[in-house]
Enzyme design. Sequence first.
Site: not given
Ligand code: SAH
Length: 468
Positions: A243, A265, A378
């Site tokens: 991703d 994405k 998100m």
């Molecule tokens: N599966 C992932 C989430 C995917 S959805 C998990 O468990 O973390 C994507 C969202 O994750 C982003 O829009 C944001 O809200 C969050 N996200 C992912 N990485 C991040 C990071 N390093 N810092 C802050 N938010 C993050």
Amino acid sequence: MRYFPIFVDLQGRRVVVVGGGEEATRKIRLLLKTDAAIDVIASELHPELSANERIVWAAKSFDPALLDGAALVYSADKALNTAVSAAAQARGIPVNAVDEASISTFIVPSIVDRDPVVVAIGTEGAAPVLAQGIRARIDAMLPQSLGKLAARAQSLRDKVAGIVPAGNRRRAFWQDFFFGNPRAALEGGDEVAFDLALNDSLYNQGKPAVGRVSLVGAGPGDPELLTLKAHRKLQEADVIVYDRLVSPGILELARRDAVRIPVGKTPFEASPKQSEINDILLREARKGLLVVRLKGGDPYIFGRGGEEQAALEAAGIPVDIVPGITAALGCAASARLPLTQRGQNRAITLLTAATESGLAEHDWTALAQPGQVFAMYMGVNAAGDVAARLLAAGIAPATPVTIVENGTLPNERVIETTIGHVWDSIHTSGVVGPAIIYVGLARAKASADIVPFPVREDIRDAILRAAS
Ligand code: SAH
């Protein structure tokens, strides 16, 4: 190479250790992994040694004749080392005097033990700390179940020889056994799956190999927050389907010749549909490859891990799941924001603000209650709408909000605001990276630092107007 590495068979043999203190105990702990008979010569015994029935306290004082017939001798008594070494050498017995390489005829490597698989690392005494570091890395690479797998291989050797012809076919069988589905089943502790996979590779040698897919959580971004298992999967992968949120530092840890397929994405660009991603996974696995589907955070949290798993399982492709640290947990730790705390909150909700078709619906009235704490994924683009819904549902405008952007990465930013100002803050600080928005949580402050946040009625009203 001055020292030649060998493995010495100690089954049914005797090892003599001179000394009964801390050093001797350390050596004996290692020797106890073998089946050797251990004789100790010492005036006093460390309690750990006297408590162990396998250890024989052979004598209180040293006499060269006590070494007769020993397979190895250790000397861990400074005052006796020279005499013990001379006596052992006179009898042709390999001897190690602790910390005295000049009077030792063998030295002991650092080891990684997955009995019967043992990895020995030596630097000929030049760099013991380096050896320790290498040891730790190899230790992290090798699954705990490796020994069990090798022991199984040992017990199956004759059966396999009777079924699978020697040469290429047999090599392919063992390749599959050690790196394919039988090993994955054993790692997962699933004996039934192991038997099925074993029979499959024993009797279906002509059929094309079935690959497998690991859905691996890459954590929030900092490569050091990968699990050991995720790291190992990355080292073994033939193909990595990743991703956009997976940081480059994590991909650097992957096997160099793994094929990398980005399926990023991004909010504003055309990106592959879920069905296209599923097709890629199926296509690669059907080539018989080990596919790692690498996802930010945890695969089962807003990561569509369940959908990919279902599509693969429906097509008969074995899947395993490696959890990761989800963004809400990783970002909180990085921003020093306890997610639960006595006297603060007893529960936390993880929610997504956005769905494919727009703002996600939630029970805003429940979320607006005093004391509610939630982490919003998100949420950057939707923050204004969410704030409007919450304000309309009666949330206190001064409810603290903490935004963590690019959490755990070098460009992490933490923005502290309130629900009444969240939209304003996101714009003035230009949040563009992935961010978690924590509602109802503020970083602990020394009480003198707490400045009451002025509620900006104008912004609150503008948000409410926009939402109505
Ligand atoms: N599966 C992932 C989430 C995917 S959805 C998990 O468990 O973390 C994507 C969202 O994750 C982003 O829009 C944001 O809200 C969050 N996200 C992912 N990485 C991040 C990071 N390093 N810092 C802050 N938010 C993050």
